[in-house]
Design an enzyme around this catalytic site. Sequence first.
Site, PDB file in Angstrom:
ATOM      1  CB  SER A 221       0.900   1.698  13.886  1.00 56.19           C
ATOM      2  OG  SER A 221       1.128   2.373  13.001  1.00 56.19           O
ATOM      3  N   GLY A 223       5.383   0.307  12.789  1.00 51.30           N
ATOM      4  CA  GLY A 223       5.646  -0.703  11.927  1.00 51.30           C
ATOM      5  C   GLY A 223       6.246  -1.566  12.200  1.00 51.30           C
ATOM      6  CG  ASP A 253      -6.065   0.191   5.949  1.00 50.77           C
ATOM      7  OD1 ASP A 253      -5.772   1.372   6.341  1.00 50.77           O
ATOM      8  OD2 ASP A 253      -5.757  -0.222   4.655  1.00 50.77           O
TER       9      ASP A 253
END
Length: 309
Positions: A221, A223, A253
């Site tokens: 990931s 952002g 999460d």
Amino acid sequence: MIYTVTLNPALDRTIEVEGLVKDDANRILQEARYAGGKGIDVSRVIKELGGESIALGFIGGYDGLELEGRLINEGVLCDFTRIGGETRTNIILNNRREKVQIMLNAAGPEITPTEIGLFFQKLSSILPNAEFVVVSGSVPPGVNHNIYAQIITTLKGTGIRVALDADRELLRQGCKATPFIIKPNIHEFQRLTGLRSQRVKDMLKQARHLVEEGIKIVLISMGAKGIMGVREEVAYWAVPPQVEVVSPVGAGDSTIAGFIYALSRGMDFKESLTLAVAAGTAAVLTPGTELCKREDIERIKGQSRVEKL
Ligand SMILES: Nc1ncnc2c1ncn2[C@@H]1O[C@H](COP(=O)(O)OP(=O)(O)OP(=O)(O)O)[C@@H](O)[C@H]1O
Ligand SMILES: [Mg+2]
């Protein structure tokens, strides 16, 4: 059933003050308590999406009981292992006048070898029931940093798919036990692989190495840039729409929760990536520790693109 693991949960206390003065009483304007933890947040998001999960981990003392009670009240199922120590409390102090937030984070209670043994007993007891296990976050004192590797090894050969979201030694040693999925952010991925660049070509090469070693799905990931998703036969980049960030807490999460929920509902890799990126981006729209909302996820899903690499 999906199980989430939070070995070091916290009863978070948010305190609001107008300002702080030395050597005098400071009046608390508002106070709130909240059951905190990365695996617990994954469970919350799965619930928000309409799914079910059970949160595992260690709790102890009055604060541990309160944490459990709060989760039950939220409708999050849990099956914690009780310890002799006290669940930690993190304090978040909001200073209204100066518009600053001070966070005081506790290390957590010492876990004894017997309590670790009890947790592994519990883990063995869920085997007939579990389809996915999501392991996230840091570990309390007294717990060896190969514990995630041991969890993955314990579940190996059962058909249960383990997703690992951790950093540094926990991630490094966990990867050696070849979990089904890892979801590092770009910084965690760079620390894991030694990669310096953020070029797609270089990231892809490193992610493919991990896949060759036996990890089935690597999700990186990044952002606002979204997620690179790599598996043996295919790689995608999932790009969210541009949004105004209110609070980034819980983005990672929510991402893993969206992905696992989608897989559990039989969605394919591409659809699961779309839900993952939408859940992550929906999480940044909500204030403080609040997680993603279902209607935001649905809207952002339609505004996200998934490109083949
Ligand atoms: N500024 C942003 N704009 C849009 N989406 C974002 C932004 N920041 C995060 N996201 C969404 O959240 C996902 C996860 O974010 P990020 O890569 O920051 O995770 P993380 O560092 O693991 O987060 P966490 O600190 O919660 O563990 C991204 O893939 C994206 O979908
Ligand atoms: Mg993260």
